[in-house]
Design a protein around this motif. Structure first.
Motif, PDB file in Angstrom:
ATOM      1  N   UNK A 172     -18.404  13.610   1.149  1.00  0.00           N
ATOM      2  CA  UNK A 172     -18.449  12.314   0.681  1.00  0.00           C
ATOM      3  C   UNK A 172     -17.111  12.037  -0.193  1.00  0.00           C
ATOM      4  N   UNK A 173     -16.765  10.879  -0.045  1.00  0.00           N
ATOM      5  CA  UNK A 173     -15.510  10.303  -0.931  1.00  0.00           C
ATOM      6  C   UNK A 173     -15.948   9.782  -2.139  1.00  0.00           C
ATOM      7  N   UNK A 174     -15.598  10.390  -3.310  1.00  0.00           N
ATOM      8  CA  UNK A 174     -15.944   9.351  -4.672  1.00  0.00           C
ATOM      9  C   UNK A 174     -14.509   9.362  -5.083  1.00  0.00           C
ATOM     10  N   UNK A 175     -14.683   8.366  -6.324  1.00  0.00           N
ATOM     11  CA  UNK A 175     -13.406   8.057  -7.187  1.00  0.00           C
ATOM     12  C   UNK A 175     -13.822   8.524  -8.559  1.00  0.00           C
ATOM     13  N   UNK A 176     -12.776   8.799  -9.360  1.00  0.00           N
ATOM     14  CA  UNK A 176     -12.825   9.011 -10.960  1.00  0.00           C
ATOM     15  C   UNK A 176     -11.900   8.228 -11.617  1.00  0.00           C
ATOM     16  N   UNK A 177     -12.447   7.874 -12.501  1.00  0.00           N
ATOM     17  CA  UNK A 177     -11.158   7.123 -13.659  1.00  0.00           C
ATOM     18  C   UNK A 177     -11.361   7.977 -15.064  1.00  0.00           C
ATOM     19  N   UNK A 178     -10.229   8.457 -15.555  1.00  0.00           N
ATOM     20  CA  UNK A 178     -10.320   9.204 -16.698  1.00  0.00           C
ATOM     21  C   UNK A 178      -9.419   8.566 -17.779  1.00  0.00           C
ATOM     22  N   UNK A 179      -9.669   7.702 -18.689  1.00  0.00           N
ATOM     23  CA  UNK A 179      -8.654   7.355 -19.711  1.00  0.00           C
ATOM     24  C   UNK A 179      -9.051   7.672 -21.058  1.00  0.00           C
ATOM     25  N   UNK A 180      -7.944   7.598 -21.798  1.00  0.00           N
ATOM     26  CA  UNK A 180      -8.145   8.071 -23.264  1.00  0.00           C
ATOM     27  C   UNK A 180      -7.659   6.657 -24.222  1.00  0.00           C
ATOM     28  N   UNK A 181      -8.482   6.588 -25.242  1.00  0.00           N
ATOM     29  CA  UNK A 181      -7.979   5.321 -26.154  1.00  0.00           C
ATOM     30  C   UNK A 181      -7.155   6.033 -27.153  1.00  0.00           C
ATOM     31  N   UNK A 182      -5.982   5.310 -27.389  1.00  0.00           N
ATOM     32  CA  UNK A 182      -4.836   5.969 -28.360  1.00  0.00           C
ATOM     33  C   UNK A 182      -5.550   5.842 -29.842  1.00  0.00           C
TER      34      UNK A 182
ATOM     35  N   UNK B 224      -6.286  -3.605 -23.242  1.00  0.00           N
ATOM     36  CA  UNK B 224      -4.970  -4.171 -23.964  1.00  0.00           C
ATOM     37  C   UNK B 224      -3.867  -3.228 -23.747  1.00  0.00           C
ATOM     38  N   UNK B 225      -2.714  -4.017 -23.571  1.00  0.00           N
ATOM     39  CA  UNK B 225      -1.408  -3.259 -23.421  1.00  0.00           C
ATOM     40  C   UNK B 225      -1.247  -2.146 -24.544  1.00  0.00           C
ATOM     41  N   UNK B 226      -0.984  -0.790 -24.010  1.00  0.00           N
ATOM     42  CA  UNK B 226      -0.531   0.257 -24.851  1.00  0.00           C
ATOM     43  C   UNK B 226      -1.731   0.818 -25.615  1.00  0.00           C
ATOM     44  N   UNK B 227      -2.738   0.379 -25.638  1.00  0.00           N
ATOM     45  CA  UNK B 227      -3.902   0.833 -26.224  1.00  0.00           C
ATOM     46  C   UNK B 227      -4.753   2.269 -25.595  1.00  0.00           C
ATOM     47  N   UNK B 228      -4.336   2.348 -24.377  1.00  0.00           N
ATOM     48  CA  UNK B 228      -4.976   3.505 -23.651  1.00  0.00           C
ATOM     49  C   UNK B 228      -3.916   4.162 -22.813  1.00  0.00           C
ATOM     50  N   UNK B 229      -4.429   5.428 -22.457  1.00  0.00           N
ATOM     51  CA  UNK B 229      -3.526   6.264 -21.652  1.00  0.00           C
ATOM     52  C   UNK B 229      -4.497   6.654 -20.445  1.00  0.00           C
ATOM     53  N   UNK B 230      -3.954   6.464 -19.263  1.00  0.00           N
ATOM     54  CA  UNK B 230      -4.538   6.736 -17.947  1.00  0.00           C
ATOM     55  C   UNK B 230      -4.325   8.324 -17.584  1.00  0.00           C
ATOM     56  N   UNK B 231      -5.499   9.113 -17.788  1.00  0.00           N
ATOM     57  CA  UNK B 231      -5.152  10.628 -17.384  1.00  0.00           C
ATOM     58  C   UNK B 231      -5.563  10.876 -16.109  1.00  0.00           C
ATOM     59  N   UNK B 232      -6.456  10.169 -15.453  1.00  0.00           N
ATOM     60  CA  UNK B 232      -6.419  10.313 -13.927  1.00  0.00           C
ATOM     61  C   UNK B 232      -7.406   8.961 -13.030  1.00  0.00           C
ATOM     62  N   UNK B 233      -6.760   8.762 -11.990  1.00  0.00           N
ATOM     63  CA  UNK B 233      -7.218   7.609 -11.585  1.00  0.00           C
ATOM     64  C   UNK B 233      -7.178   7.851  -9.860  1.00  0.00           C
ATOM     65  N   UNK B 234      -8.003   8.207  -9.143  1.00  0.00           N
ATOM     66  CA  UNK B 234      -8.036   8.456  -7.548  1.00  0.00           C
ATOM     67  C   UNK B 234      -9.203   8.814  -7.120  1.00  0.00           C
ATOM     68  N   UNK B 235      -9.192   9.159  -5.855  1.00  0.00           N
ATOM     69  CA  UNK B 235     -10.252   9.498  -5.120  1.00  0.00           C
ATOM     70  C   UNK B 235     -10.416  11.092  -5.024  1.00  0.00           C
ATOM     71  N   UNK B 236     -11.499  11.672  -4.634  1.00  0.00           N
ATOM     72  CA  UNK B 236     -11.944  13.048  -4.320  1.00  0.00           C
ATOM     73  C   UNK B 236     -12.855  13.392  -3.420  1.00  0.00           C
ATOM     74  N   UNK B 237     -12.921  14.409  -2.479  1.00  0.00           N
ATOM     75  CA  UNK B 237     -14.126  14.762  -1.748  1.00  0.00           C
ATOM     76  C   UNK B 237     -15.018  15.764  -2.321  1.00  0.00           C
TER      77      UNK B 237
END
Length: 211
Positions: free
Chosen positions: A199-209, A173-186
């Motif tokens: 190897x290339x991986x990805x990571x999503x880190x978000x925080x619920x407000x 839902x809009x406004x309920x979370x903050x995206x702290x990290x979204x992207x790829x890393x090796x």
């Protein structure tokens, strides 16, 4: 994995072929992103042989750790007992397509929750993971960005979404979370023949407000 093999049968057989399937070390991205957080209660989805759950328990977290494989869970429980943290980890068997651990958590994490077939509803499972995050809590999702470099044709039917695709699939839902990290890393990984490969991986880190 064919159409007659269940997810539990596949993973029990795969774990049963080895004394240990994984390195026994926690995922580096988990260590990096969780170090410094105030310990609370955590949910580890697809915990495998328990390395991440045990690391969390050693650092003050109370952990619920779920996996589809009874072989992996029995092994993880043994490792937790050996590490002296058995009282801080609750290992539960779940086919996450059919059942999900109860409760809400300060940290929900999953690393490489992929299936070689097309039967696992990964997006739905990750939405359930987001629902399990308490206000102020963190959702951490690590995934592969592509097949292993030593076998580029591995698992041709497995879709490996980008971090941004994972974020969109959560339908937050809009406004309920903050995206702290979204992207790829090796990262370096050892191939079956002993070569060190990137190897290339990805990571999503978000925080619920909280509000």
């Amino acid at each position: 994995m064919d159409d007659t093999t269940t997810g539990q049968e596949y993973w029990d057989a795969r774990y049963g072929e080895h004394d240990h399937l994984w390195s026994g070390e926690p995922n580096a991205v988990l260590v990096r992103e969780v170090t410094g957080l105030e310990p609370g209660n955590a949910l580890d989805l697809g915990c495998g042989e328990g390395a991440d759950a045990i690391w969390l328990a050693r650092h003050g977290w109370r952990v619920t750790a779920a996996d589809i494989s009874r072989v992996a869970l029995d092994r993880a429980a043994h490792h937790a007992a050996t590490a002296g943290v058995a009282d801080r980890v609750d290992f539960q068997r779940h086919d996450l397509a059919a059942s999900f651990p109860e409760g809400t958590y300060d940290l929900v994490c999953t690393a490489f929750l992929h299936s070689p077939g097309e039967d696992m509803p990964r997006a739905a499972i990750l939405r359930a993971a987001a629902d399990a995050v308490a206000p102020g809590g963190i959702l951490l999702i690590a995934g592969h960005a592509g097949p292993p470099p030593w076998d580029p044709d591995a698992h041709p039917h497995a879709h490996l979404p980008t971090a941004d695709e994972v974020l969109a699939s959560l339908r937050l839902p809009d406004g309920a979370w903050d995206v702290l990290l979204s992207g790829e890393h090796e990262r370096l990984q050892t191939a079956p023949d002993g070569r060190a490969m990137t190897r290339t991986d990805n990571l999503l880190k978000i925080r619920r407000r909280r509000t």
